[in-house]
Design an enzyme around this catalytic site. Structure first.
Site, short mmCIF file in Angstrom:
data_model
loop_
_atom_site.label_atom_id
_atom_site.label_comp_id
_atom_site.label_asym_id
_atom_site.label_seq_id
_atom_site.Cartn_x
_atom_site.Cartn_y
_atom_site.Cartn_z
N GLU A 147 28.41 1.70 13.92
CA GLU A 147 27.46 1.41 12.84
C GLU A 147 28.02 1.79 11.47
O GLU A 147 27.81 1.09 10.50
CB GLU A 147 26.14 2.16 13.11
CG GLU A 147 25.02 1.85 12.13
CD GLU A 147 24.51 0.41 12.21
OE1 GLU A 147 24.94 -0.33 13.12
OE2 GLU A 147 23.71 0.03 11.34
N ASP A 148 28.78 2.89 11.41
CA ASP A 148 29.14 3.44 10.11
C ASP A 148 30.62 3.40 9.73
O ASP A 148 30.98 3.84 8.64
CB ASP A 148 28.69 4.92 10.02
CG ASP A 148 27.16 5.04 10.02
OD1 ASP A 148 26.51 4.02 9.74
OD2 ASP A 148 26.65 6.13 10.31
#
Ligand code: MN
Length: 737
Positions: A84-85
């Protein structure tokens, strides 16, 4: 428990030590390489607290070690925010750590894309279902809970409005899930910490009261423990019972104060004594001793061993009073029940080896599902079951909107059903849909946990397609589509009906004075059960009222009322009939004479033109030129339903070319004498001019419009080529109105 927030963060060395200190088997090198990869991936990213980002995955992994989770789960704790990051993908994770870890990371990543839940409580149950459905592997949910636990411990670093939203979401969604999964350690901390942000005053008030009496309470609890253990020593137990005292959670006390409207001093079970023994039989033995030793308070005994709670919690609860008249609760359970009460579903990883076996896994998941689906309500005010009392039935699905609203639909529902459920107009304007970010067809069957986004058009003319009736599964969507067609058809019908009647009146030279039409038609309205002129038009439009049948009578009625029709100085315009049927692949239609047709105004076809017919709704066939923009663009659209309404027609061979009016437009370089030259050429061809006008275009050219009467297409094309030869003429065309 909340003082853990102040605890400084764990290092990889400390985590390693913690892992080694457990007596469980771990693949430590896999965990260490997951750490190294996560540390590299997050690089110099920072948390809101200013600490390096890796602190967060490390803390999540620590919580998972404490819960006793397996190697893969701990790896995912370390890797859970990577996809996600950071720039790394699921494929990278799969390549390095295998498919199992990748699947868990994918589950967490998908969950993190769900918008924050801040809707009313009624939706909370559905939202929980969505989360649990997304966690195909229950370990995903456990990792998510650990993630949330660390986030809420560090909530103080976020701006206040975010604190509130996250605390609310945690209270409404994640704490009940932890409760449902029976993980008390996480459940209580999530609740207490959220509560601290949601109602700081109540929190500190309760905390204060508990602190004030701390010494007195501890003395009291200690004396009870001592008295009880001396009494139990007189009996025979397979192992010495373990007796401990505890204070209930702050939020638990708050709920009692709030729900029972009691003064905090009246809460019986702020204090609880816990007795843990080896066997179930010993539980009842202890109960008997307790009841003979202290005075039981009536109706406070609960046998959760015989009737476990919805989350499989088992214990005997009873409230008694001491000789000092202080009431307190005693919980009696076996070690197995205790582990289950503390760790819930996670206990299966903590105390049982060999989770690789697929069937055991299935068994466990079935158990969890049963736990989740259980609709059992409890008389215990602690139960948050009332939040999820609107549990959805298994034959239903819950789908999310991109904004985080959950929509409940029957199984098999399509994206179109979803669109109509959101809003009727959204349904009508649907042109496509995305599920979990990917385009799907309109007949896509939705599944619980999917996020569905409907793509709509702003085109005011766009509506549902008839084929949708076969796609949608809900009666709601079906009836909305049906009523759209009824309504839309009505407007179309009214328009066409009115137009047909007007033409028919004109042809029969019936002129009704303004405002007298409704009265003139009153008989016919009644005869056809029409309440208004509009109804009557609509009936003509869809063919319910046949003009050929009523016109003769209307003519008579007209002469009776308004006198004989005025003699016309014009000859009645000749009607050139197109022939429908036979040769050239034309559709054969019997009773040609009954077919109402009109020459389309958009292209005004004349005999000799190649023509095509369009079946209007309730108004016969309109005849277009094959070059007509309406026909050409319909062919381009290629909508099968629409194309079905276009039919091959040709002029009757007997239809001799006759004088017909048509319009032409001439574009030319503007010059003195241009209009004169054009009109001269037209006159030379013995073509009648009705009307001729010209104007200047913005680019300096002139455009001339002429309404003319020609003897068919031959004469017309002759004329056009003559005009084309006039000095300065750029283009000559049949005019489109
Ligand atoms: Mn996270």
């Amino acid at each position: 428990m909340n003082n853990e927030a102040a605890k400084s963060c764990i290092s990889i060395e400390e985590l390693t030590k913690k892992i080694v200190d457990t007596d469980r088997k771990y693949n430590l090198s896999k965990i260490l390489s997951a750490y190294e990869f996560a540390a590299k991936a997050h690089g110099d990213q920072k948390r809101s607290s200013g600490e390096p980002y890796i602190v967060h995955p490390l803390s999540v992994a620590e919580i998972l070690v404490d819960l006793g989770m397996d190697t893969d789960t701990i790896c995912v704790g370390l890797l859970h925010d990577v996809v996600e990051d950071t720039e790394y993908t699921l494929d990278d994770i799969r390549a390095l750590f295998g498919q199992d870890v990748a699947l868990l990371v994918d589950g967490i990543t998908k969950m993190s894309r769900i918008p924050i839940f801040d809707k009313e409580e009624q939706q909370a149950g559905n939202f929980m279902k969505v989360l649990l459905a997304m966690a195909h592997d229950i370990r995903v949910m456990i990792i998510k809970l650990a993630d949330r636990l660390h986030n809420i411990r560090t909530l103080g670093y976020l701006p206040p409005y975010k604190q509130r939203r996250i605390a609310q979401e945690t209270m409404n969604i994640y704490a009940p899930i932890a409760h449902r999964l029976g993980i008390r350690t996480i459940h209580e901390e999530l609740e207490d910490t959220s509560f601290r942000y949601l109602d700081p005053y109540a929190y500190s008030e309760i905390e204060h009261v508990m602190l004030l009496k701390k010494e007195k309470r501890e003395m009291f609890i200690d004396s009870i423990i001592e008295r009880l253990s001396r009494r139990l020593e007189q009996e025979h137990f397979s192992k010495t019972p373990m007796i401990s005292g505890r204070v209930k959670s702050i939020y638990g006390i708050y709920k009692k104060v709030y729900i029972l409207h009691k003064n905090i001093d009246e809460i019986y079970d702020k204090y609880a004594i816990r007795v843990i023994v080896d066997t179930e039989a010993e539980c009842y033995l202890v109960l008997g001793i307790v009841h003979s030793f202290f005075r039981p308070i009536p109706n406070r005994f609960k046998d959760y061993i015989a009737a476990p709670k919805a989350n499989m919690y088992q214990s005997l609860h009873t409230t008694v009073t001491s000789i000092e008249e202080i009431p307190f609760e005693i919980q009696i359970r076996t070690w197995d029940m205790h582990i289950s009460a503390e760790y819930g579903i996670a206990a299966h990883w903590k105390y049982k080896e060999g989770i690789q076996k697929r069937d055991r896994m299935e068994e466990r998941l079935a158990w969890v599902r049963q736990v989740i689906e259980a609709q059992q309500t409890s008389d215990d005010v602690e139960e948050i079951v009332n939040i999820i009392k609107n549990d959805i039935a298994p034959e239903e699905i819950v789908v999310m909107t991109p904004r985080g609203d959950s929509i409940t639909l029957p199984q098999n529902a399509t994206v179109l059903d979803f669109a109509y459920r959101i809003h009727t107009e959204i349904g009508h304007k649907t042109v496509g849909a995305k599920v979990d970010g990917k385009m799907v067809s309109l007949d896509y069957r939705l599944k619980t946990g999917e996020i569905c986004e409907i793509l709509t058009t702003k085109d005011p003319n766009k509506g549902p397609s008839r084929s949708w009736q076969q796609i949608v599964q809900t009666n709601e969507a079906k009836s909305k589509i049906r009523s759209w067609f009824k309504k839309e058809r009505r407007e179309e019908n009214i328009q066409q009906g009115a137009m047909t009647l007007e033409q028919e009146f004109k042809r029969c030279r019936i002129v009704i004075p303004e405002g007298e039409l409704e009265e003139f038609l009153a008989d016919d309205l009644k005869r056809h059960n029409c309440e208004s002129l509009e109804d009557f038009y609509a009936s003509i439009g869809y063919g319910g009222v046949s003009l050929t049948k009523i016109m003769p009578r209307l003519k008579e009625q007209y002469i009776k009322k308004y006198g004989p029709q005025p003699e016309s100085d014009n000859e009645e315009l000749p009607i050139v009939e197109p022939a429908f049927g036979d040769g050239g692949g034309c559709i054969t239609i019997d009773k040609i004479d009954d077919i109402v047709y009109k020459l389309a105004k958009c292209c005004s076809p004349v005999p000799g033109d190649d023509i095509v017919g369009f079946v209007t709704r309730g108004h016969g066939i309109s005849i277009h030129s094959k070059n007509c923009i309406n026909y050409v663009s319909a062919k381009l659209r290629g909508n099968p339903e629409e194309m079905e309404r276009w039919m091959a027609v040709k002029w009757k061979e007997t239809a001799k070319p006759m004088k017909l009016s048509t319009n032409i437009e001439v574009v030319a370089v503007d010059r003195v004498g241009l209009v004169f030259d054009v009109s001269k050429v037209i006159a030379e061809q013995k073509v009648l001019i009705h009307n001729l006008n010209s104007r200047l275009l913005k680019n300096g050219n002139a455009i001339i419009y002429a309404s003319i009467h020609v003897d068919g297409t031959d004469q017309l094309s002759n004329l056009l080529s003559k005009i084309r030869r006039i000095n300065g003429v750029i283009s000559v065309d049949r005019a489109r109105k």
